[in-house]
Motif scaffolding. Structure first.
Motif, PDB file in Angstrom:
ATOM      1  N   MET A 279      44.961  35.506  44.795  1.00 29.91           N
ATOM      2  CA  MET A 279      44.187  36.635  45.246  1.00 29.91           C
ATOM      3  C   MET A 279      45.236  37.826  45.355  1.00 29.91           C
ATOM      4  O   MET A 279      44.832  39.055  44.916  1.00 29.91           O
ATOM      5  CB  MET A 279      43.367  36.748  46.386  1.00 29.91           C
ATOM      6  CG  MET A 279      42.105  35.507  46.013  1.00 29.91           C
ATOM      7  SD  MET A 279      40.939  36.141  44.667  1.00 29.91           S
ATOM      8  CE  MET A 279      40.335  37.566  45.504  1.00 29.91           C
ATOM      9  N   SER A 280      46.105  37.593  46.052  1.00 30.31           N
ATOM     10  CA  SER A 280      47.146  38.860  46.172  1.00 30.31           C
ATOM     11  C   SER A 280      47.842  39.236  45.137  1.00 30.31           C
ATOM     12  O   SER A 280      48.454  40.457  44.907  1.00 30.31           O
ATOM     13  CB  SER A 280      48.280  38.355  47.464  1.00 30.31           C
ATOM     14  OG  SER A 280      49.082  37.549  46.764  1.00 30.31           O
ATOM     15  N   LYS A 281      48.046  38.472  43.967  1.00 30.56           N
ATOM     16  CA  LYS A 281      48.652  38.722  42.586  1.00 30.56           C
ATOM     17  C   LYS A 281      47.502  39.132  41.731  1.00 30.56           C
ATOM     18  O   LYS A 281      47.848  39.758  40.594  1.00 30.56           O
ATOM     19  CB  LYS A 281      49.255  37.513  42.189  1.00 30.56           C
ATOM     20  CG  LYS A 281      50.410  37.259  43.018  1.00 30.56           C
ATOM     21  CD  LYS A 281      51.448  38.566  43.039  1.00 30.56           C
ATOM     22  CE  LYS A 281      52.692  38.009  43.754  1.00 30.56           C
ATOM     23  NZ  LYS A 281      53.477  39.255  43.889  1.00 30.56           N
ATOM     24  N   SER A 282      46.191  39.416  41.860  1.00 28.95           N
ATOM     25  CA  SER A 282      45.252  39.404  41.034  1.00 28.95           C
ATOM     26  C   SER A 282      44.721  40.977  41.104  1.00 28.95           C
ATOM     27  O   SER A 282      44.254  41.233  41.950  1.00 28.95           O
ATOM     28  CB  SER A 282      44.034  38.468  40.899  1.00 28.95           C
ATOM     29  OG  SER A 282      44.299  37.092  40.933  1.00 28.95           O
ATOM     30  N   THR A 283      45.075  41.507  39.916  1.00 33.63           N
ATOM     31  CA  THR A 283      44.446  42.788  39.883  1.00 33.63           C
ATOM     32  C   THR A 283      42.974  42.785  38.882  1.00 33.63           C
ATOM     33  O   THR A 283      42.373  43.741  38.923  1.00 33.63           O
ATOM     34  CB  THR A 283      45.423  43.922  39.075  1.00 33.63           C
ATOM     35  OG1 THR A 283      45.687  43.370  37.718  1.00 33.63           O
ATOM     36  CG2 THR A 283      46.654  43.837  39.880  1.00 33.63           C
ATOM     37  N   SER A 284      42.648  41.806  38.340  1.00 33.93           N
ATOM     38  CA  SER A 284      41.501  41.390  37.913  1.00 33.93           C
ATOM     39  C   SER A 284      41.043  40.102  37.960  1.00 33.93           C
ATOM     40  O   SER A 284      41.772  38.950  38.253  1.00 33.93           O
ATOM     41  CB  SER A 284      41.821  41.589  36.086  1.00 33.93           C
ATOM     42  OG  SER A 284      40.881  41.408  35.292  1.00 33.93           O
ATOM     43  N   TYR A 285      39.851  39.911  37.618  1.00 32.57           N
ATOM     44  CA  TYR A 285      39.085  38.575  37.837  1.00 32.57           C
ATOM     45  C   TYR A 285      39.945  37.550  36.774  1.00 32.57           C
ATOM     46  O   TYR A 285      39.533  36.425  36.837  1.00 32.57           O
ATOM     47  CB  TYR A 285      37.650  38.516  37.624  1.00 32.57           C
ATOM     48  CG  TYR A 285      37.140  38.833  36.240  1.00 32.57           C
ATOM     49  CD1 TYR A 285      36.786  37.759  35.448  1.00 32.57           C
ATOM     50  CD2 TYR A 285      36.993  40.052  35.712  1.00 32.57           C
ATOM     51  CE1 TYR A 285      36.677  38.029  34.038  1.00 32.57           C
ATOM     52  CE2 TYR A 285      36.647  40.385  34.646  1.00 32.57           C
ATOM     53  CZ  TYR A 285      36.297  39.335  33.681  1.00 32.57           C
ATOM     54  OH  TYR A 285      35.998  39.746  32.370  1.00 32.57           O
TER      55      TYR A 285
ATOM     56  N   LEU B  67      50.169  28.380  40.060  1.00 33.24           N
ATOM     57  CA  LEU B  67      49.974  29.584  40.454  1.00 33.24           C
ATOM     58  C   LEU B  67      50.838  30.465  39.632  1.00 33.24           C
ATOM     59  O   LEU B  67      50.853  31.796  39.236  1.00 33.24           O
ATOM     60  CB  LEU B  67      50.294  29.960  41.930  1.00 33.24           C
ATOM     61  CG  LEU B  67      49.404  29.097  42.674  1.00 33.24           C
ATOM     62  CD1 LEU B  67      49.831  29.088  44.311  1.00 33.24           C
ATOM     63  CD2 LEU B  67      47.971  29.593  42.743  1.00 33.24           C
ATOM     64  N   SER B  68      52.127  30.058  39.474  1.00 38.36           N
ATOM     65  CA  SER B  68      53.206  30.881  38.419  1.00 38.36           C
ATOM     66  C   SER B  68      52.692  31.265  37.274  1.00 38.36           C
ATOM     67  O   SER B  68      52.754  32.250  36.692  1.00 38.36           O
ATOM     68  CB  SER B  68      54.693  30.089  38.411  1.00 38.36           C
ATOM     69  OG  SER B  68      55.478  31.073  37.943  1.00 38.36           O
ATOM     70  N   ALA B  69      51.965  30.228  36.403  1.00 39.11           N
ATOM     71  CA  ALA B  69      51.514  30.474  35.060  1.00 39.11           C
ATOM     72  C   ALA B  69      50.182  31.403  35.348  1.00 39.11           C
ATOM     73  O   ALA B  69      50.023  32.167  34.194  1.00 39.11           O
ATOM     74  CB  ALA B  69      51.174  29.110  34.532  1.00 39.11           C
ATOM     75  N   LEU B  70      49.391  31.300  36.188  1.00 43.63           N
ATOM     76  CA  LEU B  70      48.267  31.998  36.259  1.00 43.63           C
ATOM     77  C   LEU B  70      48.467  33.499  36.591  1.00 43.63           C
ATOM     78  O   LEU B  70      47.957  34.470  35.904  1.00 43.63           O
ATOM     79  CB  LEU B  70      47.129  31.450  37.372  1.00 43.63           C
ATOM     80  CG  LEU B  70      46.498  30.367  37.244  1.00 43.63           C
ATOM     81  CD1 LEU B  70      45.887  30.009  38.497  1.00 43.63           C
ATOM     82  CD2 LEU B  70      45.554  30.386  35.941  1.00 43.63           C
ATOM     83  N   SER B  71      49.528  33.966  37.526  1.00 42.52           N
ATOM     84  CA  SER B  71      49.803  35.224  38.013  1.00 42.52           C
ATOM     85  C   SER B  71      50.931  35.901  36.848  1.00 42.52           C
ATOM     86  O   SER B  71      51.285  37.031  37.290  1.00 42.52           O
ATOM     87  CB  SER B  71      50.027  35.145  39.156  1.00 42.52           C
ATOM     88  OG  SER B  71      51.164  34.346  39.647  1.00 42.52           O
ATOM     89  N   ASP B  72      51.412  34.956  35.904  1.00 46.71           N
ATOM     90  CA  ASP B  72      52.557  35.570  35.263  1.00 46.71           C
ATOM     91  C   ASP B  72      53.791  36.060  36.042  1.00 46.71           C
ATOM     92  O   ASP B  72      54.470  37.227  35.859  1.00 46.71           O
ATOM     93  CB  ASP B  72      52.296  36.514  34.068  1.00 46.71           C
ATOM     94  CG  ASP B  72      51.223  36.130  33.120  1.00 46.71           C
ATOM     95  OD1 ASP B  72      51.715  34.795  32.749  1.00 46.71           O
ATOM     96  OD2 ASP B  72      50.326  36.669  32.696  1.00 46.71           O
ATOM     97  N   ASP B  73      54.117  35.359  37.130  1.00 47.61           N
ATOM     98  CA  ASP B  73      54.830  35.961  38.139  1.00 47.61           C
ATOM     99  C   ASP B  73      56.086  34.537  38.331  1.00 47.61           C
ATOM    100  O   ASP B  73      55.877  33.534  37.808  1.00 47.61           O
ATOM    101  CB  ASP B  73      54.254  36.094  39.446  1.00 47.61           C
ATOM    102  CG  ASP B  73      54.942  36.913  40.249  1.00 47.61           C
ATOM    103  OD1 ASP B  73      55.984  37.389  40.056  1.00 47.61           O
ATOM    104  OD2 ASP B  73      54.407  37.113  41.358  1.00 47.61           O
ATOM    105  N   ILE B  74      57.236  34.937  39.054  1.00 46.61           N
ATOM    106  CA  ILE B  74      57.984  33.979  39.601  1.00 46.61           C
ATOM    107  C   ILE B  74      57.172  33.070  40.246  1.00 46.61           C
ATOM    108  O   ILE B  74      56.332  33.116  40.912  1.00 46.61           O
ATOM    109  CB  ILE B  74      59.369  34.437  39.922  1.00 46.61           C
ATOM    110  CG1 ILE B  74      59.072  35.239  41.356  1.00 46.61           C
ATOM    111  CG2 ILE B  74      59.977  35.271  38.944  1.00 46.61           C
ATOM    112  CD1 ILE B  74      60.164  35.827  42.110  1.00 46.61           C
TER     113      ILE B  74
END
Length: 168
Positions: free
Chosen positions: A5-11, A148-155
């Motif tokens: 949720m903290s990394k999500s800017t969109s649903y 979570l890394s894959a979902l948020s395209d984050d490290i």
């Protein structure tokens, strides 16, 4: 869930099966205007309400964390399907891991409810279960980390862990 949720800017970063569960709840909500709470950033509020409801429903009886309950919780909150299928390592099949986990839960239940166990529990049994549960925790942690890394395209949100047991 909170990290996601903290990394999500969109649903759109939320797993589709989680969104489907929430959509079904909204369709069936008795409050006809509930759907309007999605507007603007309301989707985050709806997701947090969903999380709270899942945790309330699932964790009330989670003192018996059987593999099917673990799978259900991770699927409903993070969209991770059958996470316990990842519980395997050298000389330990997934079926054996689940059998040992269920045996541990049975023993814990017998002790907690002051019922006699079929055999006495030795210190070595306790130490083996500690190592077993630590290994499971590390595997689940790393799986969630990858997801979570894959979902948020984050490290990776957290450090990775490796189980180091001199006997394996």
């Amino acid at each position: 869930f909170d990290y996601l949720m903290s990394k999500s800017t969109s649903y759109k970063t939320i797993p589709s099966n989680v969104l489907k569960n929430i959509a079904n709840q909204l369709k069936n909500d008795k409050h006809e205007l509930k759907i309007w709470e999605l507007s603007d950033t309301g989707w985050k509020k709806i997701l947090l309400e969903y999380k709270d409801q899942i945790l309330f429903d699932k964790l009330d009886y989670f003192h018996v964390p059987r593999p099917d309950k673990i799978d259900d919780l991770f699927k409903q909150l993070l969209g991770l399907n059958n996470i316990t299928s990842k519980l395997t390592w050298k000389k330990m099949s997934n079926n054996k891991v689940k059998l040992i986990l269920n045996n541990f839960i049975d023993i814990r239940g017998a002790i907690a409810h002051k019922v006699k166990t079929s055999k006495s529990i030795q210190k070595k049994d306790v130490l083996n279960y500690i190592m077993f549960l630590n290994r499971i925790g590390i595997i689940l942690h790393n799986e969630v980390n990858d997801h979570l890394s894959a979902l948020s395209d984050d490290i990776s949100p957290w450090d990775y862990y490796v189980f180091n047991n001199p006997k394996t």
